[in-house]
Design a protein around this motif. Structure first.
Motif, short mmCIF file in Angstrom:
data_model
loop_
_atom_site.label_atom_id
_atom_site.label_comp_id
_atom_site.label_asym_id
_atom_site.label_seq_id
_atom_site.Cartn_x
_atom_site.Cartn_y
_atom_site.Cartn_z
N ASP A 1 0.89 -1.16 0.00
CA ASP A 1 0.00 0.00 0.00
C ASP A 1 0.92 1.21 0.00
O ASP A 1 1.58 1.49 1.00
CB ASP A 1 -0.90 -0.02 1.24
CG ASP A 1 -1.85 1.16 1.30
OD1 ASP A 1 -1.80 2.04 0.42
OD2 ASP A 1 -2.65 1.22 2.25
N ILE A 2 1.00 1.87 -1.14
CA ILE A 2 1.98 2.94 -1.32
C ILE A 2 1.24 4.28 -1.33
O ILE A 2 0.44 4.55 -2.22
CB ILE A 2 2.76 2.75 -2.63
CG1 ILE A 2 3.42 1.36 -2.61
CG2 ILE A 2 3.77 3.85 -2.84
CD1 ILE A 2 3.81 0.83 -3.95
N ARG A 3 1.48 5.07 -0.28
CA ARG A 3 0.83 6.38 -0.14
C ARG A 3 1.89 7.40 0.24
O ARG A 3 2.31 7.46 1.39
CB ARG A 3 -0.27 6.33 0.91
CG ARG A 3 -1.36 5.33 0.54
CD ARG A 3 -2.39 5.23 1.61
NE ARG A 3 -3.30 6.37 1.51
CZ ARG A 3 -4.27 6.60 2.38
NH1 ARG A 3 -4.44 5.82 3.41
NH2 ARG A 3 -5.05 7.65 2.23
N ALA A 4 2.32 8.17 -0.73
CA ALA A 4 3.39 9.15 -0.51
C ALA A 4 3.02 10.12 0.61
O ALA A 4 1.88 10.58 0.71
CB ALA A 4 3.66 9.92 -1.80
N GLY A 5 4.00 10.39 1.45
CA GLY A 5 3.82 11.37 2.51
C GLY A 5 3.09 10.88 3.74
O GLY A 5 2.90 11.64 4.69
N ARG A 6 2.67 9.63 3.76
CA ARG A 6 1.95 9.09 4.92
C ARG A 6 2.90 8.27 5.77
O ARG A 6 3.70 7.50 5.27
CB ARG A 6 0.79 8.18 4.48
CG ARG A 6 -0.29 8.86 3.70
CD ARG A 6 -1.19 9.65 4.64
NE ARG A 6 -2.30 10.23 3.91
CZ ARG A 6 -3.56 9.92 4.14
NH1 ARG A 6 -3.88 9.05 5.07
NH2 ARG A 6 -4.51 10.50 3.45
N THR A 7 2.80 8.44 7.08
CA THR A 7 3.53 7.60 8.02
C THR A 7 2.55 7.18 9.10
O THR A 7 1.46 7.73 9.23
CB THR A 7 4.72 8.34 8.66
OG1 THR A 7 4.24 9.49 9.35
CG2 THR A 7 5.74 8.76 7.61
N GLY A 8 2.93 6.19 9.88
CA GLY A 8 2.07 5.73 10.97
C GLY A 8 0.85 4.97 10.52
O GLY A 8 -0.09 4.78 11.29
N GLN A 9 0.84 4.51 9.28
CA GLN A 9 -0.34 3.85 8.74
C GLN A 9 -0.48 2.41 9.23
O GLN A 9 -1.55 1.82 9.12
CB GLN A 9 -0.32 3.88 7.21
CG GLN A 9 -0.43 5.29 6.65
CD GLN A 9 -1.68 5.99 7.15
OE1 GLN A 9 -2.79 5.59 6.88
NE2 GLN A 9 -1.49 7.06 7.90
N LEU A 10 0.58 1.85 9.79
CA LEU A 10 0.52 0.49 10.31
C LEU A 10 -0.60 0.36 11.34
O LEU A 10 -1.33 -0.62 11.36
CB LEU A 10 1.86 0.11 10.93
CG LEU A 10 2.08 -1.35 11.28
CD1 LEU A 10 2.09 -2.21 10.03
CD2 LEU A 10 3.41 -1.50 12.00
N THR A 11 -0.77 1.38 12.16
CA THR A 11 -1.84 1.37 13.16
C THR A 11 -3.00 2.28 12.77
O THR A 11 -4.14 2.01 13.12
CB THR A 11 -1.31 1.79 14.54
OG1 THR A 11 -0.68 3.07 14.43
CG2 THR A 11 -0.31 0.78 15.08
N ALA A 12 -2.72 3.35 12.04
CA ALA A 12 -3.76 4.33 11.71
C ALA A 12 -4.88 3.72 10.88
O ALA A 12 -6.06 4.04 11.09
CB ALA A 12 -3.16 5.54 10.99
N LYS A 13 -4.56 2.85 9.95
CA LYS A 13 -5.59 2.23 9.12
C LYS A 13 -6.54 1.40 9.98
O LYS A 13 -7.75 1.47 9.82
CB LYS A 13 -4.95 1.34 8.04
CG LYS A 13 -4.24 2.12 6.96
CD LYS A 13 -3.59 1.19 5.96
CE LYS A 13 -4.63 0.60 5.04
NZ LYS A 13 -4.05 -0.11 3.89
N VAL A 14 -5.98 0.65 10.89
CA VAL A 14 -6.81 -0.17 11.79
C VAL A 14 -7.63 0.73 12.72
O VAL A 14 -8.81 0.49 12.93
CB VAL A 14 -5.92 -1.14 12.60
CG1 VAL A 14 -6.75 -1.90 13.63
CG2 VAL A 14 -5.19 -2.10 11.67
N ASP A 15 -7.01 1.77 13.23
CA ASP A 15 -7.71 2.70 14.12
C ASP A 15 -8.92 3.34 13.43
O ASP A 15 -9.97 3.51 14.05
CB ASP A 15 -6.77 3.79 14.63
CG ASP A 15 -5.70 3.26 15.56
OD1 ASP A 15 -5.85 2.12 16.08
OD2 ASP A 15 -4.70 3.98 15.77
N ARG A 16 -8.78 3.71 12.15
CA ARG A 16 -9.91 4.31 11.43
C ARG A 16 -11.07 3.34 11.31
O ARG A 16 -12.23 3.70 11.51
CB ARG A 16 -9.46 4.78 10.04
CG ARG A 16 -8.61 6.04 10.07
CD ARG A 16 -8.41 6.63 8.68
NE ARG A 16 -7.67 5.78 7.76
CZ ARG A 16 -6.34 5.77 7.64
NH1 ARG A 16 -5.60 6.54 8.40
NH2 ARG A 16 -5.76 4.99 6.76
N VAL A 17 -10.79 2.10 11.00
CA VAL A 17 -11.86 1.10 10.89
C VAL A 17 -12.50 0.84 12.25
O VAL A 17 -13.72 0.78 12.37
CB VAL A 17 -11.31 -0.21 10.27
CG1 VAL A 17 -12.35 -1.32 10.33
CG2 VAL A 17 -10.87 0.03 8.83
#
Length: 99
Positions: free
Chosen positions: A77-93
């Protein structure tokens, strides 16, 4: 980027388990210092291309002693400029499920 990968040698070890080989690869991931998550089927690592890909190669190299072939499956999952997505994606759901 988030990169989920599954890696295994050509055949299980003497005890019919991939655990020693997986542990060798996970030791590489942990040593990288990059954020990561170990799941039952995939390990996910977070970082930039130039950080993540050398770790994947080192994991493949760490599998070498456990078989003469290594199988590697990757999904990114390649999203330029994003960090912390390892947990952020789960947190949003999880936040949506609480609503």
């Amino acid at each position: 980027m988030l990169l989920a990968f599954s890696i295994a040698p050509a055949g299980p070890g003497d005890d019919d388990s991939y655990a020693p080989a997986v542990a060798a690869a996970l030791q590489v991931v942990r040593g990288s210092g990059l954020p990561h998550d170990l799941g039952s089927m995939f390990t996910t690592i977070e970082g930039e291309w130039d950080e993540v890909m050398p770790v994947i190669k080192q994991c493949v190299d760490a599998m070498g002693p456990y078989g003469d072939r290594v199988s590697l499956v990757m999904k990114a999952d390649i999203r330029a400029g994003r960090t912390g997505q390892l947990t952020a994606k789960v947190d949003r759901v999880e936040g949506l499920l609480r609503e």
